[in-house]
Design a protein around this motif. Sequence first.
Motif, mmCIF file in Angstrom:
data_model
loop_
_atom_site.group_PDB
_atom_site.id
_atom_site.type_symbol
_atom_site.label_atom_id
_atom_site.label_comp_id
_atom_site.label_asym_id
_atom_site.label_seq_id
_atom_site.Cartn_x
_atom_site.Cartn_y
_atom_site.Cartn_z
ATOM 1 N N THR A 77 -6.954 76.508 -2.414
ATOM 2 C CA THR A 77 -7.004 77.634 -3.404
ATOM 3 C C THR A 77 -6.705 77.169 -4.880
ATOM 4 O O THR A 77 -6.919 77.966 -5.925
ATOM 5 C CB THR A 77 -6.249 78.991 -2.819
ATOM 6 O OG1 THR A 77 -4.866 78.551 -3.016
ATOM 7 C CG2 THR A 77 -6.924 79.355 -1.692
ATOM 8 N N GLY A 78 -5.632 76.407 -4.804
ATOM 9 C CA GLY A 78 -5.195 75.666 -6.054
ATOM 10 C C GLY A 78 -4.036 76.647 -6.629
ATOM 11 O O GLY A 78 -3.389 76.580 -7.526
ATOM 12 N N GLU A 79 -3.697 77.732 -5.985
ATOM 13 C CA GLU A 79 -2.571 78.795 -6.180
ATOM 14 C C GLU A 79 -1.062 77.874 -6.125
ATOM 15 O O GLU A 79 -1.142 77.233 -5.159
ATOM 16 C CB GLU A 79 -2.538 79.846 -5.262
ATOM 17 C CG GLU A 79 -3.629 80.907 -5.679
ATOM 18 C CD GLU A 79 -4.082 81.424 -6.850
ATOM 19 O OE1 GLU A 79 -4.881 81.212 -7.425
ATOM 20 O OE2 GLU A 79 -2.938 81.532 -7.540
ATOM 21 N N PRO A 80 -0.398 78.157 -7.146
ATOM 22 C CA PRO A 80 1.184 77.619 -6.876
ATOM 23 C C PRO A 80 1.778 78.014 -5.591
ATOM 24 O O PRO A 80 1.755 79.065 -5.328
ATOM 25 C CB PRO A 80 1.675 78.127 -8.085
ATOM 26 C CG PRO A 80 0.672 78.489 -9.212
ATOM 27 C CD PRO A 80 -0.487 79.085 -8.252
ATOM 28 N N ARG A 81 2.398 76.876 -5.024
ATOM 29 C CA ARG A 81 2.931 77.212 -3.512
ATOM 30 C C ARG A 81 4.501 77.457 -4.166
ATOM 31 O O ARG A 81 5.245 78.249 -3.438
ATOM 32 C CB ARG A 81 2.600 76.024 -2.771
ATOM 33 C CG ARG A 81 3.297 75.926 -1.439
ATOM 34 C CD ARG A 81 2.157 76.824 -0.607
ATOM 35 N NE ARG A 81 2.266 76.523 0.832
ATOM 36 C CZ ARG A 81 3.361 76.901 1.656
ATOM 37 N NH1 ARG A 81 4.299 77.688 1.083
ATOM 38 N NH2 ARG A 81 3.347 76.507 2.900
ATOM 39 N N LEU A 82 4.876 76.737 -4.872
ATOM 40 C CA LEU A 82 6.337 76.718 -5.229
ATOM 41 C C LEU A 82 6.360 77.099 -6.880
ATOM 42 O O LEU A 82 5.846 76.401 -7.682
ATOM 43 C CB LEU A 82 7.204 75.480 -4.953
ATOM 44 C CG LEU A 82 7.108 75.218 -3.493
ATOM 45 C CD1 LEU A 82 7.651 73.827 -3.372
ATOM 46 C CD2 LEU A 82 8.002 76.417 -2.581
ATOM 47 N N HIS A 83 7.196 78.138 -7.224
ATOM 48 C CA HIS A 83 7.302 78.399 -8.720
ATOM 49 C C HIS A 83 8.369 77.616 -9.462
ATOM 50 O O HIS A 83 9.625 77.805 -9.183
ATOM 51 C CB HIS A 83 7.419 79.938 -8.982
ATOM 52 C CG HIS A 83 6.189 80.613 -8.607
ATOM 53 N ND1 HIS A 83 4.978 80.664 -9.123
ATOM 54 C CD2 HIS A 83 5.716 81.386 -7.392
ATOM 55 C CE1 HIS A 83 4.056 81.304 -8.675
ATOM 56 N NE2 HIS A 83 4.379 81.552 -7.289
ATOM 57 N N GLY A 84 8.199 76.745 -10.017
ATOM 58 C CA GLY A 84 9.093 75.851 -10.815
ATOM 59 C C GLY A 84 8.919 75.859 -12.189
ATOM 60 O O GLY A 84 8.172 76.526 -12.784
ATOM 61 N N PRO A 85 9.689 75.159 -13.123
ATOM 62 C CA PRO A 85 9.382 75.006 -14.653
ATOM 63 C C PRO A 85 8.346 74.351 -14.804
ATOM 64 O O PRO A 85 7.827 74.727 -16.087
ATOM 65 C CB PRO A 85 10.670 74.257 -15.019
ATOM 66 C CG PRO A 85 10.957 73.099 -13.682
ATOM 67 C CD PRO A 85 10.686 74.078 -12.655
ATOM 68 N N LEU A 86 7.562 73.631 -14.135
ATOM 69 C CA LEU A 86 6.349 72.923 -14.460
ATOM 70 C C LEU A 86 5.087 73.559 -14.078
ATOM 71 O O LEU A 86 5.075 73.991 -12.928
ATOM 72 C CB LEU A 86 6.198 71.527 -14.273
ATOM 73 C CG LEU A 86 7.534 70.388 -14.940
ATOM 74 C CD1 LEU A 86 7.363 69.186 -14.230
ATOM 75 C CD2 LEU A 86 7.217 70.401 -16.346
ATOM 76 N N ARG A 87 4.075 73.770 -15.034
ATOM 77 C CA ARG A 87 2.746 74.571 -14.525
ATOM 78 C C ARG A 87 1.938 73.431 -13.956
ATOM 79 O O ARG A 87 2.005 72.360 -14.422
ATOM 80 C CB ARG A 87 2.396 74.923 -15.869
ATOM 81 C CG ARG A 87 0.877 75.836 -15.581
ATOM 82 C CD ARG A 87 0.765 76.836 -16.965
ATOM 83 N NE ARG A 87 0.586 76.053 -17.981
ATOM 84 C CZ ARG A 87 -0.404 75.470 -18.566
ATOM 85 N NH1 ARG A 87 -1.639 75.664 -17.673
ATOM 86 N NH2 ARG A 87 -0.524 74.832 -19.608
ATOM 87 N N ALA A 88 1.233 73.764 -12.889
ATOM 88 C CA ALA A 88 0.026 72.830 -12.239
ATOM 89 C C ALA A 88 -0.895 72.667 -13.335
ATOM 90 O O ALA A 88 -1.285 73.287 -14.154
ATOM 91 C CB ALA A 88 -0.292 73.394 -10.907
ATOM 92 N N SER A 89 -1.578 71.372 -12.861
ATOM 93 C CA SER A 89 -2.690 71.168 -13.920
ATOM 94 C C SER A 89 -3.741 72.188 -14.103
ATOM 95 O O SER A 89 -3.709 73.001 -13.272
ATOM 96 C CB SER A 89 -3.495 69.988 -13.320
ATOM 97 O OG SER A 89 -4.714 69.761 -13.942
#
Length: 225
Positions: A77-89
């Motif tokens: 799905t591409g949804e973030p799995r873990l929320h950290g300081p960096l945004r996924a592509s």
Amino acid sequence: MTTPVQDLRGTPPVTDAAAELARYSRVLYERGWMPGTSGNLSVRQAGGLRDTALITPSGRDKGELTRDDMVTVHAETGEPRLHGPLRASAETCIHAAVYRTTGAEAVIHVHSPYATVVACRAGDPARRTTVPLTRFELLKGLGLADPAATRVPVFPNWSDVPRIADDVADWLRATPDAPPGLLIADHGITVWGRDLARALARLECFEAICQLLVLGARSREDHLP
Ligand SMILES: CSC[C@@H](O)[C@@H](O)C(=O)COP(=O)(O)O
Ligand SMILES: [Zn+2]
């Protein structure tokens, strides 16, 4: 870009996926295929983590990434799995489209020059087109069912990236003998494989074939089904 390209084959084996992503990203940046923060890479995790993937962060210099910069997302799905300081592509959804419609375990997207020229010339801002590839010996490096001929899709470079991902998923579902790569008009190329090494090898073949096309080699259509 004139810096010597690090020889992947000469470097020690890397045991973790995040460090391997950083290493491949650095090599592709040094090759000049990821200028100005462009490009992104991902690997699908194995075993019990198979529903996740690691992907490069958005907007970062891809020649400077470390293993700690990689972002964990849901693979399909591409949804973030873990929320950290960096945004996924920003193009995670395109990787997810490939993961949910193929057996790919690794996806590489770059703005390499010759593939981008071919994508510019063959692309149509309003609809998907295809580039016929036949006869080139390098086709054997793509892992095709028929190594003599294929058609590479060129998708419109919609500003709404999820729309590109939807087009990609629709086409891959409808095209079981699709080649392991696609072009995005006026943008770049995305290639995949069972691991980063195989995806890189296929990317090199695609880029070299595009260079032959740009230099004037003709790929006759009369061999295509
Ligand atoms: C330099 S702009 C390039 C981006 O718009 C995009 O096409 C790209 O390849 C990289 O996006 P990213 O979000 O850093 O993964
Ligand atoms: Zn891009």
